[in-house]
Design a protein around this motif. Structure first.
Motif, PDB file in Angstrom:
ATOM      1  N   CYS A 404     -10.264  45.534 -20.354  1.00 22.15           N
ATOM      2  CA  CYS A 404     -10.490  46.948 -20.041  1.00 22.15           C
ATOM      3  C   CYS A 404     -11.623  47.524 -20.880  1.00 22.15           C
ATOM      4  N   GLU A 405     -11.614  47.236 -22.172  1.00 20.81           N
ATOM      5  CA  GLU A 405     -12.654  47.748 -23.055  1.00 20.81           C
ATOM      6  C   GLU A 405     -14.016  47.164 -22.693  1.00 20.81           C
ATOM      7  N   ALA A 406     -14.069  45.852 -22.490  1.00 26.06           N
ATOM      8  CA  ALA A 406     -15.345  45.208 -22.180  1.00 26.06           C
ATOM      9  C   ALA A 406     -15.882  45.675 -20.832  1.00 26.06           C
ATOM     10  N   SER A 407     -15.011  45.857 -19.853  1.00 24.46           N
ATOM     11  CA  SER A 407     -15.448  46.315 -18.537  1.00 24.46           C
ATOM     12  C   SER A 407     -15.976  47.740 -18.592  1.00 24.46           C
ATOM     13  N   ARG A 408     -15.438  48.518 -19.509  1.00 30.64           N
ATOM     14  CA  ARG A 408     -15.859  49.920 -19.619  1.00 30.64           C
ATOM     15  C   ARG A 408     -17.270  50.045 -20.199  1.00 30.64           C
ATOM     16  N   ILE A 409     -17.653  49.165 -21.118  1.00 33.02           N
ATOM     17  CA  ILE A 409     -18.934  49.325 -21.803  1.00 33.02           C
ATOM     18  C   ILE A 409     -19.977  48.296 -21.394  1.00 33.02           C
ATOM     19  N   ASN A 410     -19.583  47.296 -20.589  1.00 31.94           N
ATOM     20  CA  ASN A 410     -20.509  46.213 -20.285  1.00 31.94           C
ATOM     21  C   ASN A 410     -20.448  45.890 -18.792  1.00 31.94           C
ATOM     22  N   TYR A 449      -1.240  50.399 -15.560  1.00 30.91           N
ATOM     23  CA  TYR A 449      -2.095  51.429 -14.975  1.00 30.91           C
ATOM     24  C   TYR A 449      -3.534  51.327 -15.476  1.00 30.91           C
ATOM     25  N   ALA A 450      -3.711  51.005 -16.750  1.00 31.56           N
ATOM     26  CA  ALA A 450      -5.063  50.832 -17.281  1.00 31.56           C
ATOM     27  C   ALA A 450      -5.768  49.681 -16.572  1.00 31.56           C
ATOM     28  N   SER A 451      -5.018  48.642 -16.281  1.00 31.52           N
ATOM     29  CA  SER A 451      -5.598  47.492 -15.580  1.00 31.52           C
ATOM     30  C   SER A 451      -5.986  47.855 -14.155  1.00 31.52           C
ATOM     31  N   GLY A 529      11.248  56.285 -15.214  1.00 34.56           N
ATOM     32  CA  GLY A 529      10.273  56.352 -14.136  1.00 34.56           C
ATOM     33  C   GLY A 529       8.967  56.876 -14.654  1.00 34.56           C
ATOM     34  N   MET A 530       8.175  57.491 -13.786  1.00 37.51           N
ATOM     35  CA  MET A 530       6.903  58.065 -14.188  1.00 37.51           C
ATOM     36  C   MET A 530       7.149  59.382 -14.899  1.00 37.51           C
ATOM     37  N   ARG A 531       7.037  59.374 -16.226  1.00 41.39           N
ATOM     38  CA  ARG A 531       7.244  60.593 -16.991  1.00 41.39           C
ATOM     39  C   ARG A 531       5.945  61.393 -17.030  1.00 41.39           C
ATOM     40  N   PRO A 532       6.036  62.724 -17.188  1.00 39.76           N
ATOM     41  CA  PRO A 532       4.821  63.548 -17.234  1.00 39.76           C
ATOM     42  C   PRO A 532       3.878  63.144 -18.362  1.00 39.76           C
ATOM     43  N   ASP A 533       4.413  62.617 -19.474  1.00 39.56           N
ATOM     44  CA  ASP A 533       3.555  62.271 -20.601  1.00 39.56           C
ATOM     45  C   ASP A 533       3.068  60.826 -20.533  1.00 39.56           C
ATOM     46  N   MET A 534       3.284  60.125 -19.408  1.00 37.32           N
ATOM     47  CA  MET A 534       2.837  58.750 -19.262  1.00 37.32           C
ATOM     48  C   MET A 534       1.618  58.735 -18.338  1.00 37.32           C
ATOM     49  N   PRO A 535       0.392  58.653 -18.869  1.00 37.14           N
ATOM     50  CA  PRO A 535      -0.797  58.693 -18.023  1.00 37.14           C
ATOM     51  C   PRO A 535      -0.854  57.475 -17.118  1.00 37.14           C
ATOM     52  N   THR A 536      -1.328  57.706 -15.875  1.00 37.88           N
ATOM     53  CA  THR A 536      -1.395  56.593 -14.927  1.00 37.88           C
ATOM     54  C   THR A 536      -2.633  55.739 -15.143  1.00 37.88           C
ATOM     55  N   SER A 537      -3.631  56.223 -15.808  1.00 42.49           N
ATOM     56  CA  SER A 537      -4.864  55.458 -15.993  1.00 42.49           C
ATOM     57  C   SER A 537      -5.456  55.748 -17.368  1.00 42.49           C
ATOM     58  N   PRO A 538      -4.838  55.275 -18.439  1.00 41.22           N
ATOM     59  CA  PRO A 538      -5.310  55.634 -19.777  1.00 41.22           C
ATOM     60  C   PRO A 538      -6.515  54.808 -20.205  1.00 41.22           C
ATOM     61  N   TRP A 539      -7.676  55.476 -20.325  1.00 46.39           N
ATOM     62  CA  TRP A 539      -8.826  54.772 -20.895  1.00 46.39           C
ATOM     63  C   TRP A 539      -8.638  54.628 -22.399  1.00 46.39           C
ATOM     64  N   ASN A 540      -7.864  55.529 -23.009  1.00 41.87           N
ATOM     65  CA  ASN A 540      -7.457  55.308 -24.394  1.00 41.87           C
ATOM     66  C   ASN A 540      -6.255  54.377 -24.356  1.00 41.87           C
ATOM     67  N   LEU A 541      -6.538  53.089 -24.560  1.00 42.98           N
ATOM     68  CA  LEU A 541      -5.536  52.066 -24.315  1.00 42.98           C
ATOM     69  C   LEU A 541      -4.394  52.155 -25.306  1.00 42.98           C
ATOM     70  N   PRO A 542      -3.180  51.789 -24.879  1.00 42.45           N
ATOM     71  CA  PRO A 542      -2.038  51.784 -25.804  1.00 42.45           C
ATOM     72  C   PRO A 542      -2.222  50.724 -26.873  1.00 42.45           C
ATOM     73  N   GLN A 543      -1.395  50.797 -27.889  1.00 45.32           N
ATOM     74  CA  GLN A 543      -1.454  49.842 -28.981  1.00 45.32           C
ATOM     75  C   GLN A 543      -0.797  48.527 -28.576  1.00 45.32           C
ATOM     76  N   VAL A 544      -1.396  47.432 -29.045  1.00 49.47           N
ATOM     77  CA  VAL A 544      -0.824  46.115 -28.802  1.00 49.47           C
ATOM     78  C   VAL A 544       0.280  45.867 -29.818  1.00 49.47           C
ATOM     79  N   ASN A 545       1.458  45.508 -29.330  1.00 52.67           N
ATOM     80  CA  ASN A 545       2.553  45.142 -30.223  1.00 52.67           C
ATOM     81  C   ASN A 545       2.340  43.727 -30.727  1.00 52.67           C
TER      82      ASN A 545
END
Length: 596
Positions: A404-410, A449-451, A529-545
């Motif tokens: 996602c990051e590489a596709s966004r900038i390259n 969703y980010a994918s 389910g889809m909560r209001p605070d869960m973005p469907t397309s986050p460009w600010n990616l979640p943290q990797v566990n």
């Protein structure tokens, strides 16, 4: 045991006189999709035993609209789209566009097959456009330039030129470079064709003796010797990782190879990675294991071997696995290595994920049957099994994060269409977890969703469109509220989807396929389910566990006091040590196969 399909087979009637049957092994993307399909349909334990011990996977392919990718049949509607600029048979590619395509290739896929110096391709292109009766290229040399250009065109808005150039080469030659042909078919979403042509290229290389260094008394220039080495090792790399992804045996074995490594540092790094890929395929999927704990110890060793390669990568390429995403040509090499690295980890640990999901499913069924004696069966998941599964899901998240990051900038990364495979495999890994534990939805859905958002920004058409449709179909079947809705981009006073977006509504549900919501076997949590605070397309990616490194994790200890999964632990009446992993999960079951 028929509940554990892993190798998949399907049949396709290409025409009344042409019946095609294809097989993909346990490491393939289609294998994981079949697992998910079996969990989506109504109670699979009530299915009749497959006739002749073979289960047809076609129904799952139809549900996901993935039959065309599985068999590699072209989308004629897409390939016959006009360029809108006149009769293609009476025109040729403008020089500026030709230079753009060649530049795209030399900045991206060239690094996987640097058979000749870049200047060679540039000079050949100039000769094609400035040819004279005394200075023109032969048909084979022209093909070596036009095919890479055709492949590079596929990811751009000028993608229709890819088929034009490809057909011109086919019309002018009866045989041409199988590796470049395979790469073109791979970018088109035709894995079977790519596999067959890589096999042909491997046979040709072995026939020519490219797997052996030339004798010292043979008069060859250093340039020719290096070209020979680069050619062979590039083929070895491509053949190895593609067969790993398809779950099919490779045609090249290193025990037969006696040639020096190429000087190219990126090729050398990929060769070392492919050696580990081969080890994972052989030792995880190709050996008989005494127990799952025994297999876990092998997986830890493979992960340690992979981790040891990071220092060498930093030294030779100037970037590490978790470094900032690079732009341009270096960024392409970075994302190629990182995706292959993390996907190798994912496939090494994926069997544990599949086993845990199926074991938990069977355990829930048995525990609900009060008349069954389950006192001798483990009820709690051992920590080492959870840790193994965490490594699989972490590898999936890291793959998605970097892509996602590489596709966004390259743009060079965004245009590589085979990345749809890595997106799909990683997303379906997270979805498989979600199927068996709905409570992880808030953690994994943002990655899905980010994918999908990134995939929607790629040039529309296969294999990207089919990947989006398959993911949407599964999300809808799990919970209608999970379905992804594309973000709209403002264009003047109108609202439009992002560049290249093809909003996938998926196929009309087959009445044979019951929604997961009506399947009592899989635990449900309708409040997730889809909560209001869960973005469907986050460009600010979640943290990797990030779990502990498997080679240093503390859950293994001495191994003497750990809960294992042997036949006695599970109450099974067969000997686990006599079974190889593929047979354990395979759809090809013998008549006397034991049943849990």
């Amino acid at each position: 045991m028929n509940d554990f399909p892993n190798s998949v087979s399907a049949t396709h009637m290409a025409s009344p006189s042409c019946r095609m049957q294809l097989y993909y092994g346990p490491t393939s993307h289609f294998s994981l999709m079949q697992h998910i399909y079996q969990d989506l349909i109504s109670n699979p334990t009530s299915r009749p035993e497959p006739s002749g011990g073979v289960e047809e996977a076609g129904a799952g392919l139809d549900l996901f609209s993935f039959r065309r990718i599985f068999f590699g049949t072209p989308d004629f509607h897409e390939s016959n789209k006009s360029l809108g600029t006149g009769d293609l048979s009476m025109m040729f590619l403008p020089y500026d566009l030709a230079k753009l395509f060649l530049s795209r290739f030399l900045s991206s896929l060239y690094h996987l097959m640097p058979h000749r110096p870049k200047i060679y391709y540039e000079q050949c292109l100039d000769r094609i456009y400035k040819s004279s009766p005394t200075n023109h290229l032969d048909a084979l040399t022209q093909a070596l330039v036009l095919l890479p250009m055709a492949t590079a065109a596929l990811g751009t808005e000028h993608f229709a030129w890819g088929d034009v150039l490809f057909e011109r080469v086919k019309a002018s030659l009866t045989a041409f470079d199988d590796v470049i042909y395979a790469n073109y078919q791979n970018e088109q979403g035709r894995p079977n064709s790519a596999f067959l042509h890589l096999g042909s290229a491997s046979r040709k290389a072995l026939s020519a003796g490219l797997h052996k260094d030339v004798p010292h008394d043979v008069d060859q220039t250093p340039e020719n010797i290096e070209e020979r080495r680069v050619t062979f090792w590039s083929l070895y790399i491509y053949e190895t990782w593609f067969c790993f992804h398809a779950g099919r045996p490779s045609s090249i074995s290193l025990k037969d190879v006696a040639i020096e490594y190429a000087q190219d540092p990126f090729i050398r790094s990929l060769v070392q990675l492919c050696k580990t890929i081969t080890r994972s395929f052989d030792e995880i999927y190709g050996q008989r294991h005494e127990s799952l704990l025994h297999m876990w110890k092998i997986a830890r060793s493979i992960a340690a071997e992979l981790r040891a390669q990071e220092g060498q990568l930093q030294q030779t390429m100037g970037f590490g696995l978790d470094d900032r995403i690079q732009a341009g040509s270096l960024g392409v090499r970075q994302i190629v290595f990182i995706t292959l690295y993390n996907h190798t980890l994912l496939l090494t640990f994926r069997p544990f994920l599949i086993f845990r999901g199926r074991w938990q499913r069977e355990r829930n069924i048995i525990l609900n049957q009060s008349s069954t004696n389950v006192t001798n069966r483990p009820r709690e998941t051992p920590s080492w099994l959870n840790e193994a599964c965490n490594h699989a899901t972490t590898a999936a998240q890291k793959t998605l994060h970097h892509l996602c990051e590489a596709s966004r900038i390259n743009d060079l990364v965004l245009e590589l269409r085979y990345h749809g495979y890595f997106f799909g495999s990683s997303v379906f890994t997270l979805i498989y977890e979600l199927l068996h534990d709905p409570s992880v939805a808030p953690v994994y859905l943002p990655w899905v969703y980010a994918s999908l958002q990134t995939l929607s920004t790629m040039r529309a058409g296969d294999p990207i469109a089919s990947t989006i449709a398959a993911i949407q179909t599964v999300l809808r079947n799990i919970n209608p509220s999970y379905e992804w809705l594309p973000l709209l981009a403002t264009t003047g006073d109108n609202m439009a989807p992002p560049r290249g977006t093809a909003i996938q509504q998926g196929p009309t549900p087959d009445p044979r396929h019951r929604s997961l919501l009506n399947n009592p076997i899989i635990p449900q949590n309708t409040s997730v389910g889809m909560r209001p605070d869960m973005p469907t397309s986050p460009w600010n990616l979640p943290q990797v566990n990030k779990p502990e490194n498997p080679e240093t994790g503390g859950s293994v200890g001495s191994g003497e006091d750990l809960l294992d999964f042997t036949q006695s632990d599970m109450g099974w009446d067969f000997d686990f040590s006599t079974m190889d992993l593929e047979a354990f999960f395979s759809i090809y079951q013998s008549n006397d196969a034991p049943v849990i």
